[in-house]
Design a protein around this motif. Structure first.
Motif, short mmCIF file in Angstrom:
data_model
loop_
_atom_site.label_atom_id
_atom_site.label_comp_id
_atom_site.label_asym_id
_atom_site.label_seq_id
_atom_site.Cartn_x
_atom_site.Cartn_y
_atom_site.Cartn_z
N ASN A 349 41.86 50.18 26.79
CA ASN A 349 42.45 49.58 25.60
C ASN A 349 42.91 48.14 25.81
OD1 ASN A 349 44.74 49.96 27.12
ND2 ASN A 349 45.50 51.69 25.91
N LEU A 355 37.43 47.13 22.72
CA LEU A 355 38.09 47.11 21.42
C LEU A 355 37.12 46.69 20.32
CD1 LEU A 355 41.47 45.45 22.51
CD2 LEU A 355 41.14 47.84 21.85
N ALA A 356 36.28 45.70 20.63
CA ALA A 356 35.30 45.24 19.64
C ALA A 356 34.28 46.33 19.33
CB ALA A 356 34.59 43.98 20.16
N MET A 358 34.78 49.57 19.63
CA MET A 358 35.46 50.60 18.85
C MET A 358 35.49 50.21 17.38
SD MET A 358 37.04 53.53 18.66
CE MET A 358 37.89 54.12 20.14
N ASP A 359 35.78 48.93 17.10
CA ASP A 359 35.78 48.46 15.72
C ASP A 359 34.39 48.60 15.10
OD1 ASP A 359 38.46 47.82 15.76
OD2 ASP A 359 38.14 45.69 16.23
N ALA A 360 33.35 48.29 15.90
CA ALA A 360 31.98 48.40 15.39
C ALA A 360 31.65 49.84 15.04
CB ALA A 360 31.00 47.86 16.43
N ARG A 362 33.75 52.19 14.23
CA ARG A 362 34.52 52.60 13.06
C ARG A 362 34.02 51.95 11.78
NH1 ARG A 362 40.33 52.42 16.26
NH2 ARG A 362 40.28 54.60 16.95
N ASN A 363 33.51 50.72 11.88
CA ASN A 363 32.93 50.07 10.71
C ASN A 363 31.71 50.81 10.20
OD1 ASN A 363 34.83 48.00 10.62
ND2 ASN A 363 33.60 46.58 11.84
#
Length: 434
Positions: A349, A355-356, A358-360, A362-363
């Motif tokens: 984390n 982190l990027a 994970m965002d991808a 989730r997007n």
């Protein structure tokens, strides 16, 4: 020049050494055993009560398991059997400690992805161990010829006839006879009966469904194991399909599991190979929930994308090509999962790339991405290296905080998994009442 006989000779020489190599690699002793658990662990991580409250319960009722005091004399240690007895006999605030278990058969979860190294076996092993510590009875099915889950559960010597390949052979025999008997005149059946199949297939066809299930070092976890020699299942299955074109090969494991008594297990976890073939398709068609682990890198994202597309295409082809045959065989097409979840593994984390990614994820996948990733810690690294889950590792062998951080990461992932499981279980139970 070298041909197949050289490969067979190399195989025989390797098999002679295989047991010694596995024992040295996966377990320092001949038999893997499950360690005991301290009152601190039980109170904090399993029963969620103060340690002093648990100690008082034990002191008030000497008939309860009292555990054993080890050399330091300060902690009592309990076996999992003793912990499960405490679950049945102790109540806190008027509530017992048995886990929630809706009616109906066990829930089936496939842990699967295309790419190797994303933590499929680590996830399957930890979910199984966490569920066992939660009080559930678990059956693991190792579909992967690498057999890592099998070895981590303490099994070293496995015959290929006792693997998923054996289940597929047994199913072929049973389905061949069912299809033959469906004709008014069996002689009119254009497909072979079981006695016309190869002798090695027939010999396995006589096995009982319980014969494939093996105990593990965990008293409430059983396994249908795998082994390296089961790798030829893809080649063999293709041969069997050519022998019997009406065989719904993708439904073998689903039909097998339907034979199990509803109350024999609570949870069935599949560890799948890093490929889409006969074994992984059997796992998909037998599963209620699809759990997809993925590492936090671009290649893992790319692989997960490919996996979803290819599995979806394969399942569509089967649904369209086998609709009539599947209905006759007791299977429902198209296959529907209760849920599909993506779990990030090896996550840091503090790493901007992780982190990027994970965002991808989730997007793209939204709420299908698990909120709690598996964090990379020293204890997690050791679990993969020594085939020993965080739950099996003794916290006295490292700093307690290191162990605790790793355990809490898996506990958070397990709690989310259990919520997914129970939601699907309740829906299934309600559907069973209709």
């Amino acid at each position: 020049m070298r041909d197949h006989s050289d490969l067979q000779d190399m195989n025989e020489r390797s098999l002679a050494q295989q047991t010694a190599v596995r024992r040295a690699t996966f377990s320092p002793g001949e038999t893997k055993t499950l360690r005991p658990f301290s009152i601190w662990e039980i109170s904090q991580f399993m029963f969620d009560v103060p340690a002093d409250t648990l100690r008082k319960k034990l002191a008030d009722d000497p008939s309860l398991p009292q555990g054993e005091t080890q050399e330091d004399g300060r902690q009592r240690w309990f076996t999992l059997e003793e912990i499960n007895e405490l679950r049945l006999r102790i109540k806190f605030r008027g509530k017992n400690l048995k886990p929630e278990r809706p009616k109906g058969r066990a829930m089936r979860v496939a842990v699967s992805n295309f790419k190797g190294g994303v933590g499929k076996t680590v996830v399957a092993q930890h979910l199984a161990n966490a569920a066992a510590l939660d009080g559930y009875r678990v059956l693991c099915i190792d579909f992967d010829p690498q057999a890592t889950l099998t070895h981590s559960m303490g099994l070293n010597e496995v015959k290929e006839t006792n693997t998923v390949w054996g289940i597929m052979c047994r199913d072929l025999c049973r389905e061949a006879d069912r299809i033959t008997e469906s004709y008014d005149d069996p002689d009119d059946c254009p497909y072979p009966s079981s006695d016309e199949l190869p002798e090695d297939v027939q010999s396995i066809g006589a096995q009982r469904f319980q014969d494939f299930i093996q105990p593990t070092c965990w008293p409430t976890i059983d396994i249908i194991p795998s082994c390296a020699n089961a790798a030829f299942v893809e080649f063999a299955s293709a041969q069997y399909r050519s022998l019997h074109k009406a065989w719904s090969f993708f439904g073998c494991v689903a039909r097998y599991l339907d034979e199990l008594p509803d109350d024999q297990y609570d949870l069935i976890i599949f560890d799948c190979p890093p490929a889409i073939g006969y074994q992984s398709l059997n796992a998909a068609f037998a599963a209620d929930i699809l759990y997809i682990p993925s590492g936090p890198g671009y290649w893992e994202y790319d692989s997960t994308t490919s996996y979803l597309g290819q599995l979806g295409d394969a399942m569509q082809d089967i649904s369209e090509g086998f609709a009539t045959l599947a209905e006759d065989a007791g299977l429902t097409l198209p296959k529907r999962f209760h849920d599909v979840r993506l779990l990030m593994t090896r996550f840091e984390n503090t790493n901007p790339l992780h982190l990027a990614m994970m965002d991808a994820f989730r997007n793209v996948f939204g709420a299908d991405v698990c909120a709690n990733p598996i964090e990379m810690t020293r204890a997690v690294e050791q679990s993969g290296r020594f085939q020993m889950s965080v739950y099996e590792q003794d916290y006295r062998q490292m700093t307690r905080e290191t162990w605790k951080r790793a355990r809490q990461s898996f506990d958070r992932a397990y709690d989310e998994f259990r919520n997914t499981l129970l939601a699907s279980w309740k829906r299934q139970s309600e559907q069973g009442k209709d």
